[in-house]
Design a protein around this motif. Structure first.
Motif, PDB file in Angstrom:
ATOM      1  N   SER A  12       0.849  -1.194   0.000  1.00  0.00           N
ATOM      2  CA  SER A  12       0.000   0.000   0.000  1.00  0.00           C
ATOM      3  C   SER A  12       0.882   1.240   0.000  1.00  0.00           C
ATOM      4  O   SER A  12       1.895   1.288   0.704  1.00  0.00           O
ATOM      5  CB  SER A  12      -0.898   0.030   1.239  1.00  0.00           C
ATOM      6  OG  SER A  12      -1.615   1.246   1.301  1.00  0.00           O
ATOM      7  N   THR A  13       0.499   2.211  -0.783  1.00  0.00           N
ATOM      8  CA  THR A  13       1.205   3.501  -0.803  1.00  0.00           C
ATOM      9  C   THR A  13       0.249   4.634  -0.456  1.00  0.00           C
ATOM     10  O   THR A  13       0.602   5.795  -0.566  1.00  0.00           O
ATOM     11  CB  THR A  13       1.830   3.763  -2.191  1.00  0.00           C
ATOM     12  OG1 THR A  13       0.790   3.748  -3.178  1.00  0.00           O
ATOM     13  CG2 THR A  13       2.878   2.723  -2.529  1.00  0.00           C
ATOM     14  N   THR A  84      -1.109  -6.830   2.383  1.00  0.00           N
ATOM     15  CA  THR A  84      -2.059  -6.143   1.514  1.00  0.00           C
ATOM     16  C   THR A  84      -3.278  -5.623   2.261  1.00  0.00           C
ATOM     17  O   THR A  84      -3.802  -6.304   3.142  1.00  0.00           O
ATOM     18  CB  THR A  84      -2.528  -7.075   0.371  1.00  0.00           C
ATOM     19  OG1 THR A  84      -3.415  -6.347  -0.490  1.00  0.00           O
ATOM     20  CG2 THR A  84      -3.238  -8.308   0.904  1.00  0.00           C
ATOM     21  N   PRO A  85      -3.719  -4.439   1.886  1.00  0.00           N
ATOM     22  CA  PRO A  85      -5.034  -4.005   2.348  1.00  0.00           C
ATOM     23  C   PRO A  85      -6.087  -4.675   1.472  1.00  0.00           C
ATOM     24  O   PRO A  85      -5.750  -5.268   0.438  1.00  0.00           O
ATOM     25  CB  PRO A  85      -5.011  -2.497   2.079  1.00  0.00           C
ATOM     26  CG  PRO A  85      -4.128  -2.362   0.883  1.00  0.00           C
ATOM     27  CD  PRO A  85      -3.074  -3.439   1.031  1.00  0.00           C
ATOM     28  N   GLU A  86      -7.317  -4.583   1.891  1.00  0.00           N
ATOM     29  CA  GLU A  86      -8.404  -4.998   1.009  1.00  0.00           C
ATOM     30  C   GLU A  86      -9.148  -3.749   0.568  1.00  0.00           C
ATOM     31  O   GLU A  86      -9.681  -3.013   1.387  1.00  0.00           O
ATOM     32  CB  GLU A  86      -9.372  -5.951   1.707  1.00  0.00           C
ATOM     33  CG  GLU A  86     -10.467  -6.424   0.755  1.00  0.00           C
ATOM     34  CD  GLU A  86     -11.377  -7.477   1.339  1.00  0.00           C
ATOM     35  OE1 GLU A  86     -12.601  -7.262   1.332  1.00  0.00           O
ATOM     36  OE2 GLU A  86     -10.846  -8.500   1.816  1.00  0.00           O
ATOM     37  N   TYR A  87      -9.119  -3.511  -0.741  1.00  0.00           N
ATOM     38  CA  TYR A  87      -9.857  -2.401  -1.339  1.00  0.00           C
ATOM     39  C   TYR A  87     -10.880  -3.012  -2.293  1.00  0.00           C
ATOM     40  O   TYR A  87     -10.493  -3.750  -3.207  1.00  0.00           O
ATOM     41  CB  TYR A  87      -8.947  -1.471  -2.135  1.00  0.00           C
ATOM     42  CG  TYR A  87      -7.857  -0.770  -1.357  1.00  0.00           C
ATOM     43  CD1 TYR A  87      -7.991  -0.473  -0.015  1.00  0.00           C
ATOM     44  CD2 TYR A  87      -6.682  -0.394  -1.992  1.00  0.00           C
ATOM     45  CE1 TYR A  87      -6.978   0.177   0.682  1.00  0.00           C
ATOM     46  CE2 TYR A  87      -5.675   0.267  -1.310  1.00  0.00           C
ATOM     47  CZ  TYR A  87      -5.833   0.546   0.023  1.00  0.00           C
ATOM     48  OH  TYR A  87      -4.831   1.196   0.710  1.00  0.00           O
ATOM     49  N   SER A  90     -10.625  -6.712  -3.081  1.00  0.00           N
ATOM     50  CA  SER A  90      -9.420  -7.189  -3.735  1.00  0.00           C
ATOM     51  C   SER A  90      -8.193  -6.547  -3.107  1.00  0.00           C
ATOM     52  O   SER A  90      -8.292  -5.816  -2.123  1.00  0.00           O
ATOM     53  CB  SER A  90      -9.477  -6.873  -5.240  1.00  0.00           C
ATOM     54  OG  SER A  90      -8.438  -7.570  -5.913  1.00  0.00           O
ATOM     55  N   THR A  91      -7.055  -6.805  -3.703  1.00  0.00           N
ATOM     56  CA  THR A  91      -5.814  -6.207  -3.243  1.00  0.00           C
ATOM     57  C   THR A  91      -5.706  -4.772  -3.770  1.00  0.00           C
ATOM     58  O   THR A  91      -6.548  -4.313  -4.538  1.00  0.00           O
ATOM     59  CB  THR A  91      -4.611  -7.066  -3.694  1.00  0.00           C
ATOM     60  OG1 THR A  91      -3.441  -6.608  -3.025  1.00  0.00           O
ATOM     61  CG2 THR A  91      -4.404  -7.017  -5.184  1.00  0.00           C
ATOM     62  N   SER A  92      -4.672  -4.085  -3.382  1.00  0.00           N
ATOM     63  CA  SER A  92      -4.470  -2.709  -3.836  1.00  0.00           C
ATOM     64  C   SER A  92      -3.992  -2.690  -5.294  1.00  0.00           C
ATOM     65  O   SER A  92      -3.300  -3.605  -5.742  1.00  0.00           O
ATOM     66  CB  SER A  92      -3.438  -2.001  -2.949  1.00  0.00           C
ATOM     67  OG  SER A  92      -2.157  -2.584  -3.125  1.00  0.00           O
ATOM     68  N   GLY A  93      -4.347  -1.654  -5.994  1.00  0.00           N
ATOM     69  CA  GLY A  93      -3.908  -1.502  -7.374  1.00  0.00           C
ATOM     70  C   GLY A  93      -2.398  -1.406  -7.484  1.00  0.00           C
ATOM     71  O   GLY A  93      -1.796  -1.954  -8.412  1.00  0.00           O
ATOM     72  N   GLY A 117      -8.327  -5.364   6.826  1.00  0.00           N
ATOM     73  CA  GLY A 117      -9.500  -4.706   6.267  1.00  0.00           C
ATOM     74  C   GLY A 117     -10.698  -4.925   7.147  1.00  0.00           C
ATOM     75  O   GLY A 117     -10.594  -5.542   8.216  1.00  0.00           O
ATOM     76  N   ALA A 118     -11.848  -4.448   6.704  1.00  0.00           N
ATOM     77  CA  ALA A 118     -13.065  -4.561   7.491  1.00  0.00           C
ATOM     78  C   ALA A 118     -13.385  -6.012   7.827  1.00  0.00           C
ATOM     79  O   ALA A 118     -13.797  -6.332   8.939  1.00  0.00           O
ATOM     80  CB  ALA A 118     -14.239  -3.916   6.747  1.00  0.00           C
ATOM     81  N   LEU A 119     -13.185  -6.905   6.885  1.00  0.00           N
ATOM     82  CA  LEU A 119     -13.405  -8.335   7.120  1.00  0.00           C
ATOM     83  C   LEU A 119     -12.084  -9.092   7.179  1.00  0.00           C
ATOM     84  O   LEU A 119     -12.014 -10.270   6.851  1.00  0.00           O
ATOM     85  CB  LEU A 119     -14.316  -8.913   6.030  1.00  0.00           C
ATOM     86  CG  LEU A 119     -15.724  -8.315   5.986  1.00  0.00           C
ATOM     87  CD1 LEU A 119     -16.499  -8.854   4.795  1.00  0.00           C
ATOM     88  CD2 LEU A 119     -16.465  -8.592   7.281  1.00  0.00           C
ATOM     89  N   GLY A 120     -11.031  -8.409   7.554  1.00  0.00           N
ATOM     90  CA  GLY A 120      -9.730  -9.044   7.680  1.00  0.00           C
ATOM     91  C   GLY A 120      -8.937  -9.116   6.390  1.00  0.00           C
ATOM     92  O   GLY A 120      -7.835  -9.630   6.366  1.00  0.00           O
ATOM     93  N   GLY A 121      -9.502  -8.623   5.306  1.00  0.00           N
ATOM     94  CA  GLY A 121      -8.777  -8.626   4.040  1.00  0.00           C
ATOM     95  C   GLY A 121      -8.708  -9.976   3.358  1.00  0.00           C
ATOM     96  O   GLY A 121      -7.910 -10.162   2.437  1.00  0.00           O
TER      97      GLY A 121
END
Length: 187
Positions: A12-13, A84-87, A90-93, A117-121
């Motif tokens: 993530s950036t 990774t975050p969950e966006y 999915s993963t980050s762009g 993430g909200a659901l753990g990613g």
């Protein structure tokens, strides 16, 4: 310590990202290990434009200097822990873009996944597993998933439950085992 060299890739950036705290936690536990050396790769330190290579990565004909530098960096390692975050399920762009730049540099190596993430990613990890399979990047079963609701105080400060420590040990054991085995495949 073995000669295994593993990277923790911070995927993530985004300004105000929570991933730096997660990656620091992962790296602190990894540094306690004796079977492998771990280093952080922060994608902020490797700014890649949106994929700009004309030839598919599987051909290995990298044109851009940024691609060649990224390939050289990733080639150094025997395996990776992707943080990774969950966006949007999915993963980050930025992580997907960094992965897509290369092919052979990922082949016959091992990967583990840590998400938040909200659901753990977990959905981000599921997408990364499919991507890793296409890249001949062997992914281990154990994963770490941190919830914004229970592992971050006020959705901000990273305060993971101690229950994650045992799961992290299993993740590192699996990753190191697979990375060592696959090193023999690469010669």
């Amino acid at each position: 310590m073995s000669d295994l060299k593993l990277a923790v890739i911070l995927g993530s950036t985004r300004p105000g990202r929570k991933g730096a705290a997660v990656a620091d936690w992962v790296l602190a536990r990894a540094k306690e290990r004796t079977r492998a050396g771990y280093e952080l790769i922060d994608l902020l330190d490797h700014p890649l434009p949106h994929l700009d290579e004309a030839v598919p990565a599987s051909r290995g004909a990298y044109a851009g200097e940024h691609t060649k530098a990224w390939a050289a960096k990733i080639a150094e390692y025997d395996g990776y822990v992707f943080v990774t975050p969950e966006y949007n399920h999915s993963t980050s762009g930025v992580l997907k873009n960094a992965i897509d730049y290369l092919y052979a540099e990922w082949n016959n190596k091992a990967a583990a996944f840590v998400s938040y993430g909200a659901l753990g990613g977990t959905r981000a990890i599921e997408h990364l597993r499919a991507i890793a399979s296409e890249l001949q990047l062997a992914h281990v079963r154990q994963q770490l998933s941190f919830s914004l609701f229970s592992d971050f105080e006020n959705f901000s400060a990273f305060t993971p439950s101690a229950t994650h420590d045992d799961a992290a040990t299993v993740l590192f054991d699996q990753l190191e085992s697979w990375a060592g085995a696959l090193k023999t495949v690469r010669g």
